[in-house]
Scaffold this active site. Structure first.
Site, PDB file in Angstrom:
ATOM      1  N   ARG A 173       1.008  -0.849   0.008  1.00  0.00           N
ATOM      2  CA  ARG A 173      -0.334  -0.107  -0.160  1.00  0.00           C
ATOM      3  C   ARG A 173       1.057   1.266  -0.244  1.00  0.00           C
ATOM      4  O   ARG A 173       0.887   2.714  -0.274  1.00  0.00           O
ATOM      5  CB  ARG A 173      -1.431   0.424   1.286  1.00  0.00           C
TER       6      ARG A 173
ATOM      7  N   ARG B 279      -9.773   3.130  -1.729  1.00  0.00           N
ATOM      8  CA  ARG B 279      -8.652   2.833  -0.850  1.00  0.00           C
ATOM      9  C   ARG B 279      -7.919   3.860   0.189  1.00  0.00           C
ATOM     10  O   ARG B 279      -8.572   4.859   0.249  1.00  0.00           O
ATOM     11  CB  ARG B 279      -7.205   2.922  -2.213  1.00  0.00           C
TER      12      ARG B 279
ATOM     13  N   ASN C   2     -12.938  13.936   1.982  1.00  0.00           N
ATOM     14  CA  ASN C   2     -13.712  13.059   0.744  1.00  0.00           C
ATOM     15  C   ASN C   2     -15.687  12.809   1.184  1.00  0.00           C
ATOM     16  O   ASN C   2     -15.280  13.977   1.932  1.00  0.00           O
ATOM     17  CB  ASN C   2     -13.116  11.922   2.034  1.00  0.00           C
ATOM     18  N   THR C   3     -15.951  12.400   0.216  1.00  0.00           N
ATOM     19  CA  THR C   3     -17.697  12.348   0.963  1.00  0.00           C
ATOM     20  C   THR C   3     -17.808  10.890   0.720  1.00  0.00           C
ATOM     21  O   THR C   3     -16.988   9.831   1.081  1.00  0.00           O
ATOM     22  CB  THR C   3     -18.119  12.455  -0.700  1.00  0.00           C
ATOM     23  N   HIS C   4     -18.633  10.600   2.304  1.00  0.00           N
ATOM     24  CA  HIS C   4     -19.320   9.620   2.301  1.00  0.00           C
ATOM     25  C   HIS C   4     -20.276   8.478   2.743  1.00  0.00           C
ATOM     26  O   HIS C   4     -20.617   9.817   3.504  1.00  0.00           O
ATOM     27  CB  HIS C   4     -17.922   9.271   3.812  1.00  0.00           C
TER      28      HIS C   4
ATOM     29  N   LEU D 251      -5.718   6.073   2.356  1.00  0.00           N
ATOM     30  CA  LEU D 251      -4.258   5.893   1.519  1.00  0.00           C
ATOM     31  C   LEU D 251      -3.455   5.947   2.264  1.00  0.00           C
ATOM     32  O   LEU D 251      -3.624   6.342   3.953  1.00  0.00           O
ATOM     33  CB  LEU D 251      -4.241   8.084   1.583  1.00  0.00           C
TER      34      LEU D 251
ATOM     35  N   GLY E  12      -6.836   8.391  10.039  1.00  0.00           N
ATOM     36  CA  GLY E  12      -7.868   7.696  10.478  1.00  0.00           C
ATOM     37  C   GLY E  12      -8.932   6.923   9.375  1.00  0.00           C
ATOM     38  O   GLY E  12      -8.809   7.311   8.540  1.00  0.00           O
TER      39      GLY E  12
ATOM     40  N   ASP F 150     -12.586   7.395   8.106  1.00  0.00           N
ATOM     41  CA  ASP F 150     -13.151   8.186   8.056  1.00  0.00           C
ATOM     42  C   ASP F 150     -14.003   9.342   9.312  1.00  0.00           C
ATOM     43  O   ASP F 150     -14.645   9.264   9.664  1.00  0.00           O
ATOM     44  CB  ASP F 150     -15.200   7.779   7.425  1.00  0.00           C
TER      45      ASP F 150
ATOM     46  N   ASP G 228      -8.043  12.799   7.330  1.00  0.00           N
ATOM     47  CA  ASP G 228      -7.374  12.405   8.369  1.00  0.00           C
ATOM     48  C   ASP G 228      -6.620  10.786   8.872  1.00  0.00           C
ATOM     49  O   ASP G 228      -6.718   9.878   7.580  1.00  0.00           O
ATOM     50  CB  ASP G 228      -7.573  12.248  10.055  1.00  0.00           C
TER      51      ASP G 228
ATOM     52  N   SER H  34     -22.048  12.513   4.190  1.00  0.00           N
ATOM     53  CA  SER H  34     -21.063  13.552   4.529  1.00  0.00           C
ATOM     54  C   SER H  34     -19.633  13.794   4.025  1.00  0.00           C
ATOM     55  O   SER H  34     -19.670  13.187   3.193  1.00  0.00           O
ATOM     56  CB  SER H  34     -19.737  12.807   6.287  1.00  0.00           C
TER      57      SER H  34
HETATM   58  C1  GRF Z   1     -19.731   7.323  -2.718  1.00  0.00           C
HETATM   59  O1  GRF Z   1     -20.831   7.332  -2.555  1.00  0.00           O
HETATM   60  C2  GRF Z   1     -18.695   7.734  -2.371  1.00  0.00           C
HETATM   61  O2  GRF Z   1     -18.708   8.536  -0.794  1.00  0.00           O
HETATM   62  C3  GRF Z   1     -18.512   6.277  -1.782  1.00  0.00           C
HETATM   63  O3  GRF Z   1     -18.625   5.576  -3.170  1.00  0.00           O
HETATM   64  C4  GRF Z   1     -19.453   6.027  -3.997  1.00  0.00           C
HETATM   65  C5  GRF Z   1     -19.395   6.257  -4.997  1.00  0.00           C
HETATM   66  O4  GRF Z   1     -19.525   6.885  -5.959  1.00  0.00           O
HETATM   67  N1  GRF Z   1     -17.025   6.279  -1.204  1.00  0.00           N
HETATM   68  P1  GRF Z   1     -19.522   7.099  -7.652  1.00  0.00           P
HETATM   69  O5  GRF Z   1     -18.048   6.870  -8.281  1.00  0.00           O
HETATM   70  O6  GRF Z   1     -18.893   8.841  -6.924  1.00  0.00           O
HETATM   71  O7  GRF Z   1     -21.217   7.484  -8.597  1.00  0.00           O
END
Ligand code: GRF
Length: 192
Positions: free
Chosen positions: A59, A85, A101-103, A87, A137, A139, A135, A130
């Protein structure tokens, strides 16, 4: 922007950047595999690169190569949007806090790679989306924006995720706008 999958969040940001008033633009798109979402970069004429995770022994070696590829573009901000992945700390330390990051969950609820599935399994009546600062960790970084999304009784992981994604996209577009126009200060966003 770094992706692994279909890139619907990437496409939403690319479309937002078409508005001359939007104060940011995507300089490059990177992926850890031959992600379908790279087609959006192609369509919008944005350079892309792939650093295949499977081509590296560790990694860390993958992370170092990915970091070098990202830094070539000298981005003001790196957006993970569907990068599946973790990081390595070396990469996070080099890029954060200008690394978000989007979650698809209402953090700190349901962190990790299966936030949607975990919310369903927990029988949650609501979950969310979210946008956080990354960081070292999983999320666990400072939350920049989040919004609740209802879980419906007949939801599957797919139907719930498809209802979360539009919220995620809207939050991401708003957060990137805020970072670009200075209304969101990432420096202060780091955990004390
Ligand atoms: C999103 O919901 C993202 O937050 C999550 O995986 C999904 C990716 O969707 N980690 P896309 O590839 O943007 O359609």
């Amino acid at each position: 922007m770094l992706i692994s999958g279909g890139g619907s969040n990437l496409r939403a940001l690319l479309e937002a950047c078409r508005d001359a008033e939007y104060p940011a633009h995507v300089v490059a798109v990177g992926a850890d595999r031959a992600a379908d979402g790279l087609a959006h970069a192609e369509e919008f004429g944005i350079p892309s690169f792939t650093v295949p995770f499977s081509s590296f022994d560790s990694r860390e070696a993958w992370g170092d190569e990915l970091l070098a590829a990202v830094q070539q573009w000298q981005p003001d901000l790196v957006v993970l949007s569907g990068l599946m992945r973790l990081l390595p700390p070396r990469v996070v330390d080099a890029l954060a806090p200008r690394l978000i990051n989007t979650h698809p969950a209402y953090l700190p609820e349901f962190p990790g790679a299966h936030g949607v599935r975990d919310a369903l399994a927990a029988g949650a009546a609501q979950t969310g989306a979210s946008v956080i600062v990354v960081d070292t960790g999983v999320d666990t970084g400072p939350i920049l924006a989040q919004e609740r999304v209802a879980v419906l009784p007949d939801d599957t992981e797919h139907s719930l995720h498809e209802r979360i994604k539009p919220v995620e996209r809207r939050l991401l577009i708003d957060v990137v706008r805020g970072i670009a126009d200075g209304s969101i200060e990432l420096g202060t966003a780091s955990t004390p």
